[in-house]
Design an enzyme around this catalytic site. Sequence first.
Site, PDB file in Angstrom:
ATOM      1  N   HIS A 133     -25.761 -14.867  18.471  1.00  0.00           N
ATOM      2  CA  HIS A 133     -25.797 -14.592  17.029  1.00  0.00           C
ATOM      3  C   HIS A 133     -27.232 -14.682  16.519  1.00  0.00           C
ATOM      4  O   HIS A 133     -27.520 -15.330  15.513  1.00  0.00           O
ATOM      5  CB  HIS A 133     -24.860 -15.543  16.284  1.00  0.00           C
ATOM      6  CG  HIS A 133     -23.409 -15.255  16.522  1.00  0.00           C
ATOM      7  ND1 HIS A 133     -22.695 -14.328  15.804  1.00  0.00           N
ATOM      8  CD2 HIS A 133     -22.549 -15.747  17.450  1.00  0.00           C
ATOM      9  CE1 HIS A 133     -21.447 -14.268  16.271  1.00  0.00           C
ATOM     10  NE2 HIS A 133     -21.352 -15.116  17.272  1.00  0.00           N
ATOM     11  N   TYR A 166     -25.025 -25.525  20.511  1.00  0.00           N
ATOM     12  CA  TYR A 166     -25.844 -25.209  19.348  1.00  0.00           C
ATOM     13  C   TYR A 166     -27.091 -26.083  19.314  1.00  0.00           C
ATOM     14  O   TYR A 166     -28.187 -25.612  18.992  1.00  0.00           O
ATOM     15  CB  TYR A 166     -25.051 -25.410  18.054  1.00  0.00           C
ATOM     16  CG  TYR A 166     -23.864 -24.493  17.868  1.00  0.00           C
ATOM     17  CD1 TYR A 166     -23.682 -23.364  18.661  1.00  0.00           C
ATOM     18  CD2 TYR A 166     -22.908 -24.758  16.899  1.00  0.00           C
ATOM     19  CE1 TYR A 166     -22.586 -22.531  18.495  1.00  0.00           C
ATOM     20  CE2 TYR A 166     -21.810 -23.930  16.711  1.00  0.00           C
ATOM     21  CZ  TYR A 166     -21.656 -22.823  17.510  1.00  0.00           C
ATOM     22  OH  TYR A 166     -20.561 -21.998  17.341  1.00  0.00           O
TER      23      TYR A 166
END
Length: 329
Positions: free
Chosen positions: A52, A320
Amino acid sequence: MRYAKIAALAAGIGLLLSAGSLAQAQDASTPEQIVDAMNTLWGKHPGKRANHAKGVVVEGSFTPTREAATLSTASVFRGPAVPVKVRFSDATGIPTIPDGNANAKPHGMAMKFTLADGGEMDVVVNSLKFFPVATPEEFRDLLRAAAASGPDAPHPTPTEQFVATHPTVPKAGAAVGTPSSLARQVYNGVNAFVFVDAAGKRTPFRYRFVPVAGTDYLDAAEAAKRDPNFLMDELPARLAKEPVAFRVLAQIAAEGDSTKDATQPWPEDRRLAEIGTLTLTKAVPDSAEAEKALLFLPNALPDGIEVSDDPLIDARVQSYAISFSRRSQ
């Protein structure tokens, strides 16, 4: 299923390693292996996310409903509206991917709520209705299979072999479309979380963000003809004219609904509790700079909301954090 479709799904949510690097990767944690896979497949782009990578940051506020306060003691549901920073994104780790490309799906929506006490709450959702695999290890293996299944790979390719034993992979990507606007798409929480009310009652739920303006999707041919940055440019332009609103819903689990398997969507007849409204009002002045500092962690939660037993949540948190550390170097 064709390689391109599986590769797109694997990227949205491969890894062809030499013998030496494979041995090294096996010594790493599964979240590290997942990030390594994405960095190997899509390249390392300084300051960008492993997945992303392309996005746009906007701001707004969240206003809770009275119903939300009956489900949870979380401070975000008690009191006036709180500020929210939201990052919409395309899939893959390629920061220049065209918004209408099939590989740009599923689109992501990550939110950081600034609470009244100065704390933060993060919510991460995307346009998938359910996840293609149930465990971090399966996700890693899906990425590796996709990367090893290029056009010249002999059949059955690694992807074909993986899909043969994981039928949820093609099913997950089948219903994902390209919207005419990031403001005209439903975003789902594929992982379950748990509300805790004042009496200590625990209620499993999944998030759902529904655009007040309604949904609007493009067919593949039309999406491919659009400007490469049409989604990222359209949202700020839309916000310059008027606010964008999403109904924030919580799909409530019934007895027997799995909270630890993200491949299993709950039936549509499950209760949808209206817990608030997310209203977006403006794009940040410098989106590229703003997104560098943003780290969204699904376990960043106030009292009154807890993680479920879904193993993907912790893996996402770790992945993340690893990606953030690497892009900050």
